[in-house]
Design a protein around this motif. Sequence first.
Motif, PDB file in Angstrom:
ATOM      1  N   SER A   1       0.810  -1.221   0.000  1.00  0.00           N
ATOM      2  CA  SER A   1       0.000   0.000   0.000  1.00  0.00           C
ATOM      3  C   SER A   1       0.839   1.265   0.000  1.00  0.00           C
ATOM      4  N   GLY A   2       2.143   1.133  -0.198  1.00  0.00           N
ATOM      5  CA  GLY A   2       3.020   2.313  -0.186  1.00  0.00           C
ATOM      6  C   GLY A   2       3.625   2.547   1.170  1.00  0.00           C
ATOM      7  N   GLY A   3       4.170   3.725   1.382  1.00  0.00           N
ATOM      8  CA  GLY A   3       4.813   4.040   2.656  1.00  0.00           C
ATOM      9  C   GLY A   3       5.161   5.510   2.722  1.00  0.00           C
ATOM     10  N   ARG A   4       5.952   5.886   3.725  1.00  0.00           N
ATOM     11  CA  ARG A   4       6.330   7.272   3.898  1.00  0.00           C
ATOM     12  C   ARG A   4       7.685   7.365   4.602  1.00  0.00           C
ATOM     13  N   PHE A   5       8.380   8.457   4.380  1.00  0.00           N
ATOM     14  CA  PHE A   5       9.632   8.772   5.087  1.00  0.00           C
ATOM     15  C   PHE A   5       9.809  10.278   5.079  1.00  0.00           C
ATOM     16  N   ARG A   6      10.744  10.771   5.840  1.00  0.00           N
ATOM     17  CA  ARG A   6      10.967  12.217   5.935  1.00  0.00           C
ATOM     18  C   ARG A   6      12.202  12.622   5.123  1.00  0.00           C
ATOM     19  N   CYS A   7      12.078  13.775   4.490  1.00  0.00           N
ATOM     20  CA  CYS A   7      13.211  14.304   3.715  1.00  0.00           C
ATOM     21  C   CYS A   7      14.370  14.569   4.669  1.00  0.00           C
ATOM     22  N   PRO A   8      15.566  14.067   4.356  1.00  0.00           N
ATOM     23  CA  PRO A   8      16.711  14.285   5.261  1.00  0.00           C
ATOM     24  C   PRO A   8      17.169  15.742   5.308  1.00  0.00           C
ATOM     25  N   SER A   9      16.719  16.557   4.358  1.00  0.00           N
ATOM     26  CA  SER A   9      17.157  17.954   4.331  1.00  0.00           C
ATOM     27  C   SER A   9      16.226  18.856   5.125  1.00  0.00           C
ATOM     28  N   CYS A  10      14.910  18.728   4.903  1.00  0.00           N
ATOM     29  CA  CYS A  10      13.960  19.631   5.556  1.00  0.00           C
ATOM     30  C   CYS A  10      12.991  18.910   6.487  1.00  0.00           C
ATOM     31  N   ARG A  11      13.122  17.591   6.628  1.00  0.00           N
ATOM     32  CA  ARG A  11      12.269  16.767   7.481  1.00  0.00           C
ATOM     33  C   ARG A  11      10.791  16.787   7.032  1.00  0.00           C
ATOM     34  N   HIS A  12      10.546  17.179   5.760  1.00  0.00           N
ATOM     35  CA  HIS A  12       9.173  17.135   5.227  1.00  0.00           C
ATOM     36  C   HIS A  12       8.779  15.678   4.990  1.00  0.00           C
ATOM     37  N   GLU A  13       7.559  15.337   5.347  1.00  0.00           N
ATOM     38  CA  GLU A  13       7.112  13.956   5.187  1.00  0.00           C
ATOM     39  C   GLU A  13       6.751  13.690   3.727  1.00  0.00           C
ATOM     40  N   VAL A  14       7.380  12.646   3.193  1.00  0.00           N
ATOM     41  CA  VAL A  14       7.149  12.241   1.812  1.00  0.00           C
ATOM     42  C   VAL A  14       6.296  10.976   1.818  1.00  0.00           C
ATOM     43  N   VAL A  15       5.137  11.030   1.167  1.00  0.00           N
ATOM     44  CA  VAL A  15       4.221   9.881   1.099  1.00  0.00           C
ATOM     45  C   VAL A  15       4.378   9.226  -0.270  1.00  0.00           C
ATOM     46  N   LEU A  16       4.641   7.929  -0.280  1.00  0.00           N
ATOM     47  CA  LEU A  16       4.856   7.199  -1.522  1.00  0.00           C
ATOM     48  C   LEU A  16       3.704   6.248  -1.777  1.00  0.00           C
ATOM     49  N   ASP A  17       3.477   5.981  -3.053  1.00  0.00           N
ATOM     50  CA  ASP A  17       2.432   5.012  -3.421  1.00  0.00           C
ATOM     51  C   ASP A  17       3.027   3.606  -3.430  1.00  0.00           C
ATOM     52  N   ARG A  18       2.313   2.712  -4.027  1.00  0.00           N
ATOM     53  CA  ARG A  18       2.738   1.320  -4.011  1.00  0.00           C
ATOM     54  C   ARG A  18       4.039   1.096  -4.787  1.00  0.00           C
ATOM     55  N   HIS A  19       4.433   2.071  -5.623  1.00  0.00           N
ATOM     56  CA  HIS A  19       5.694   1.925  -6.379  1.00  0.00           C
ATOM     57  C   HIS A  19       6.915   2.321  -5.539  1.00  0.00           C
ATOM     58  N   GLY A  20       6.689   2.885  -4.392  1.00  0.00           N
ATOM     59  CA  GLY A  20       7.800   3.292  -3.539  1.00  0.00           C
ATOM     60  C   GLY A  20       8.600   4.422  -4.172  1.00  0.00           C
ATOM     61  N   VAL A  21       9.945   4.388  -3.978  1.00  0.00           N
ATOM     62  CA  VAL A  21      10.799   5.446  -4.522  1.00  0.00           C
ATOM     63  C   VAL A  21      10.838   5.410  -6.038  1.00  0.00           C
ATOM     64  N   TYR A  22      10.434   4.273  -6.639  1.00  0.00           N
ATOM     65  CA  TYR A  22      10.437   4.189  -8.090  1.00  0.00           C
ATOM     66  C   TYR A  22       9.294   4.996  -8.693  1.00  0.00           C
ATOM     67  N   GLY A  23       8.381   5.443  -7.859  1.00  0.00           N
ATOM     68  CA  GLY A  23       7.309   6.297  -8.328  1.00  0.00           C
ATOM     69  C   GLY A  23       7.669   7.771  -8.291  1.00  0.00           C
ATOM     70  N   LEU A  24       8.839   8.110  -7.730  1.00  0.00           N
ATOM     71  CA  LEU A  24       9.287   9.501  -7.686  1.00  0.00           C
ATOM     72  C   LEU A  24       9.823   9.923  -9.051  1.00  0.00           C
ATOM     73  N   GLN A  25       9.655  11.204  -9.363  1.00  0.00           N
ATOM     74  CA  GLN A  25      10.080  11.726 -10.663  1.00  0.00           C
ATOM     75  C   GLN A  25      11.603  11.926 -10.672  1.00  0.00           C
ATOM     76  N   ARG A  26      12.217  11.564 -11.803  1.00  0.00           N
ATOM     77  CA  ARG A  26      13.667  11.769 -11.955  1.00  0.00           C
ATOM     78  C   ARG A  26      13.947  13.236 -12.274  1.00  0.00           C
ATOM     79  N   ASN A  27      15.049  13.743 -11.757  1.00  0.00           N
ATOM     80  CA  ASN A  27      15.470  15.119 -12.038  1.00  0.00           C
ATOM     81  C   ASN A  27      16.526  15.069 -13.131  1.00  0.00           C
TER      82      ASN A  27
END
Length: 361
Positions: A72-98
């Motif tokens: 069902s996905g998950g969440r973690f906090r940004c190590p730089s600003c401690r903002h909570e990042v909510v991920l879908d079932r794809h996890g970090v692979y669902g994040l957009q590449r820069n």
Amino acid sequence: MNFTVGFKPLLGDAHSMDSLEKQLICPICLEMFSKPVVILPCQHNLCRKCANDVFQASNPLWQSRGSTAVSSGGRFRCPSCRHEVVLDRHGVYGLQRNLLVENIIDIYKQESSRPLHSKAEQHLMCEEHEEEKINIYCLSCEVPTCSLCKVFGAHKDCEVAPLPTIYKRQKSELSDGIAMLVAGNDRVQAVITQMEEVCQTIEDNSRRQKQLLNQRFETLCAVLEERKGELLQALAREQEEKLQRVRGLIRQYGDHLEASSKLVESAIQSMEEPQMALYLQQAKELINKVGAMSKVELAGRPEPGYESMEQFSVSVEHVAEMLRTIDFQPGAAGEEEDEEVALDGEEGNAGPEEERPDGPE
């Protein structure tokens, strides 16, 4: 000598590249971003591998990609600003590449004249995480470590810094220490040189004082030799005078003895004359000669003790005792030098006065 001077031109030339490099450092591994680079909703960037490590540490029950189970996905906090990042079932692979950051990294690596990690084979690996490079420095424990040790390992509560920063800082400190040590060595060498000069001065002064000491004792010996010669001459004169007197008396007594012996011999021969008339012709003259010879007064003999030379004895005990009291007088050194300089000056001024033509008297 300052060794840090030699480092400044190199750092000055690489300043702009270092500024760019700082913008391309991942806050997790503290190394340059490794592709693919993902951008978080808070607009901070992470290496996808580092983001996945943080996500896995924060969601240990989350199934990895490729698992048959549905997550069902998950969440973690940004190590730089401690903002909570909510991920879908794809996890970090669902994040957009820069892609912009990835292109900048490619350009940086091409243009950089001194790649930061051009020799990956020289990196030390973490003992606890064998596949992780040692890329950060724990300021609390003062040991190099890896990024995983900081995220959820032994150093998660410690303060850390990028390894290159500490490397440059400690290298600068070592350079300053070397400079201070070299400066101290220069001072020590200067002191050694001064002490060597002191040793040389001591040798020179000792040599000079030995020469002066020898000269003074030679002068003293010369005075003693001169006085000894004078006394020997006086003794020799007295000896010669006495010998001449005694030898004159010996010759006088010898002449008298010889004349008396000849007279005795003539008188004995005359007494052996058998003819009385002939004897009487010579007897009167012999009798007179014998009488006159017996009345001859010879010069007096030398008085008793005339041969003694005890009056020429010399007592040197007090002089020897005085010589034994000769010792160094430190205060007299300057006076002796002044006297020597004065004597040298008088000798130097004597020449022109002697060459000066005599004027009318």
